[in-house]
Design a protein around this motif. Structure first.
Motif, PDB file in Angstrom:
ATOM      1  N   UNK A 115      34.639  45.383  35.988  1.00  0.00           N
ATOM      2  CA  UNK A 115      35.678  45.726  35.013  1.00  0.00           C
ATOM      3  C   UNK A 115      35.318  45.323  33.599  1.00  0.00           C
ATOM      4  N   UNK A 116      34.442  44.302  33.488  1.00  0.00           N
ATOM      5  CA  UNK A 116      34.144  43.832  32.137  1.00  0.00           C
ATOM      6  C   UNK A 116      33.217  44.776  31.385  1.00  0.00           C
ATOM      7  N   UNK A 117      32.607  45.683  32.084  1.00  0.00           N
ATOM      8  CA  UNK A 117      31.813  46.690  31.394  1.00  0.00           C
ATOM      9  C   UNK A 117      30.423  46.211  31.037  1.00  0.00           C
ATOM     10  N   UNK A 169      29.989  52.699  33.565  1.00  0.00           N
ATOM     11  CA  UNK A 169      29.676  51.421  32.915  1.00  0.00           C
ATOM     12  C   UNK A 169      30.820  50.425  32.892  1.00  0.00           C
ATOM     13  N   UNK A 170      31.956  50.756  33.496  1.00  0.00           N
ATOM     14  CA  UNK A 170      33.093  49.848  33.381  1.00  0.00           C
ATOM     15  C   UNK A 170      33.763  50.015  32.029  1.00  0.00           C
ATOM     16  N   UNK A 171      34.739  49.133  31.767  1.00  0.00           N
ATOM     17  CA  UNK A 171      35.535  49.299  30.551  1.00  0.00           C
ATOM     18  C   UNK A 171      34.883  48.568  29.382  1.00  0.00           C
ATOM     19  N   UNK A 172      34.510  49.319  28.353  1.00  0.00           N
ATOM     20  CA  UNK A 172      33.996  48.732  27.116  1.00  0.00           C
ATOM     21  C   UNK A 172      35.001  49.051  26.017  1.00  0.00           C
ATOM     22  N   UNK A 173      35.679  48.016  25.531  1.00  0.00           N
ATOM     23  CA  UNK A 173      36.739  48.249  24.563  1.00  0.00           C
ATOM     24  C   UNK A 173      36.254  48.165  23.131  1.00  0.00           C
ATOM     25  N   UNK A 174      37.161  48.361  22.216  1.00  0.00           N
ATOM     26  CA  UNK A 174      37.003  48.125  20.785  1.00  0.00           C
ATOM     27  C   UNK A 174      36.127  49.133  20.050  1.00  0.00           C
TER      28      UNK A 174
END
Lengths: 260, 324
Positions: free
Chosen positions: B171-173, B243-248
């Motif tokens: 989940x952390x990407x 790739x999972x969640x990559x925010x911002x």
């Protein structure tokens, strides 16, 4: 092209905001929509633009029901100058005026010569060329109102539908705006304008459509409709003519509750 | 700066980022070692090339969808995560991990894409044909918190700590250990999503005048909304799936490019895609270079770097009254 309203009824939720309005608006003239707050003026304008759903009746533009028109065609014929001057992004004045050409451009085409000419003409007509490259958020209220008018004019619509274009303008800019609307009609195109100030209506309007609580009170040449007795009935305050200006006077016998 | 110059400069930065991503890491591979003769060449082909390609694609997708959503919602704080697609795609992947540990990557990918598709369908159902941006953002927020709470619930009932660790890590990407096949699986979806989002530019420009005025100028707001939901679902859904969640990225990049190209929404789209690609490529390379046996996950690094950066941006905007 003519714009006719036939038995138009509009509901917002369970409230009837327009009730069987019928009127034949003519191009080449300025038609003022008048009436107290909540009379249905803005709703009538928005129904004419097919922006809100109609319960019954219809609005015909050159014989075609406006709700049946392709949105882009409708946009080429009817220009809308809304009351709120919402500008989400701070873009140069010229870019804002360019947006008015959207109904004429294919989705991915750039501006062609016709577009550029229309934009220049609209900006010249509204006296906005001077600050064409300035950002819209840095313009004064009067300058911004002119740029927004230029945006509509750039689309070269046959009808201009303006919702309280004088709100938030000082007297000099109000007269200036009225003059520009009048000039648009003088070219043989149609103008429908929602106004609050009856003196402005008396000054600019050729025809007046007077609404009260969603119903048509009167429609006809301004001089015939703007009768002090009729206005007193509709607005709940008295009116006196001072020169060519209609001045509201306090209500008699406490009959002013209709004005809320 | 003129727009072509900005695009050219951004293109160069992306190229530099790509080259840097291939070169940098615990093992530096200098240009002289590029070629089949050197054993380090295999590091590039097997490990770094997929990773750099993925960084490029994911950055572009996140930057573009962020720019489209900010333009559509006329809100500078909008982000692809806001409409719930990332969360539901993440939930899909979590379910796949929970149901079968060590599931083949295809199952994980498909499950995450199904989650994204569910978000798009639910958005359409919740918003109906109104075409209202406010309804859209509210529906997205509901989906986001719903998917988030179900994910949290699933983590709490995970059968063993290994599953929990795998879920959390995923989940952390991150872009680590993705094969070229993983990348190739996601790429068509990302490209299709970007193509759909790319056609919205003109309508986004008109929306800056407000929804009603845009409609009076011929914009079909319902169709625009459907395009944005579909495009984001495809592009961001497949990005999360691989790739999972990559925010911002989607939040920050449009703000970085606006001072260069102006605020007109259609002008921000392509530069945001390039800027996003450059940002992710450099951030992922730096993550690799950070000392220590374990890498910092890219998603965490982006959030750590992104938050103070965004805060500074906010202060600067407030001072210049850009959003007053």
């Amino acid at each position: 092209m003519g714009l006719s309203i036939e038995g138009l009824t509009v509901w917002l939720g369970k409230r009837t905001v327009l009730d069987g309005i019928t009127a034949e608006l003519r191009p080449g003239r300025v038609t003022a929509l008048l009436g107290p707050n909540g009379a249905g003026k803005s709703s009538l304008l928005r129904a004419m633009l097919a922006l809100i759903a109609v319960e019954s009746g219809r609005v015909l533009l050159d014989g075609c029901d406006v709700t049946a028109l392709d949105p882009r065609t409708r946009a080429r014929w009817l220009g809308y100058l809304p009351q709120s001057a919402e500008l989400a992004w701070n873009i140069p004045a010229r870019s804002l005026v360019e947006l008015g050409r959207a109904p004429h451009r294919s989705p991915f085409a750039g501006l062609d010569e016709t577009d550029r000419a229309a934009i220049e003409r609209a900006m010249a007509l509204t006296d906005t060329v001077r600050f064409a490259d300035r950002l819209t958020h840095e313009l004064s209220g009067g300058e911004r109102a002119r740029v927004l008018l230029a945006r509509v004019l750039a689309g070269e619509p046959d009808w201009l539908l303006a919702d309280e274009p004088l709100a938030s303008l000082d007297p000099a800019h109000q007269l200036d705006m009225l003059g520009r609307l009048h000039g648009f009609a003088a070219e043989g195109r149609g103008v429908v304008v929602v106004l609050h100030d009856l003196s402005h209506a008396a000054r600019i309007a050729d025809d007046v459509l007077l609404l009260s609580e969603g119903r048509l009170v009167a429609f006809g040449p301004a001089a015939d409709v703007l009768e002090p007795e009729r206005l007193e009935q509709v607005y709940g305050v008295g009116f006196e003519r001072v020169g060519d200006v209609l001045v509201p006077t306090p209500p008699r016998n406490g009959e002013g509750d209709r004005a809320r | 700066m003129r727009r072509p110059a900005v695009l050219f400069a951004l293109g160069l930065v992306v190229l530099a980022g790509f080259a840097f991503s291939l070169t940098a890491g615990k093992v530096w591979v200098p240009l002289s070692a590029w070629g089949s003769g050197d054993p380090r060449w295999w590091i590039i082909v097997e490990l770094r090339l997929p990773r750099a390609l993925l960084g490029l694609a994911i950055g572009a997708v996140l930057g573009l969808s962020g720019a489209v959503l900010q333009g559509y919602l006329r809100n500078p704080l909008a982000d692809p995560a806001l409409i719930g697609v990332s969360s539901t795609a993440g939930l899909g992947a979590v379910i796949a991990i929970l149901l079968g540990l060590g599931a083949p990557p295809l199952v994980l990918f498909g499950s995450a894409m199904a989650g994204a598709a569910a978000a798009v369908v639910l958005l359409a159902l919740l918003v109906g044909r109104s075409g209202s941006a406010l309804a859209f953002i509210l529906a997205g927020t509901v989906l986001q918190s719903l998917a988030g709470s179900i994910t949290a619930f699933l983590i709490s009932i995970a059968p063993n700590p290994f599953a929990t660790a795998e879920i959390l890590g995923w989940m952390m990407g991150a872009l680590t250990d993705r094969s070229l096949e993983d990348v190739m699986r996601a790429l068509p979806f990302m490209a299709a999503g970007c193509a759909v989002l790319g056609v919205t530019g003109r309508s986004l420009d008109l929306l800056s005048l407000g929804e009603e005025t845009a409609r009076s100028l011929g914009v079909r707001t319902g169709r625009l909304q459907a395009l944005i939901a579909l495009g984001t679902g495809l592009a961001v859904g497949s990005a999360v799936a691989v790739s999972g969640v990559v925010g911002f990225v989607g939040l920050i990049v449009p703000h970085l490019v606006r001072p260069l190209v102006g605020q007109r929404p259609s002008d921000v789209l392509l530069p945001s895609a390039l800027g996003g690609a450059a940002l992710v490529l450099f951030a992922d390379s730096l993550v690799r270079l950070a000392p220590g046996a374990e890498e910092v996950r890219l998603g965490i690094a982006m959030a750590l770097l992104g938050t103070p950066f965004f805060f500074a941006l906010l202060l600067r905007f407030r001072r210049s009254h850009a959003w007053a």
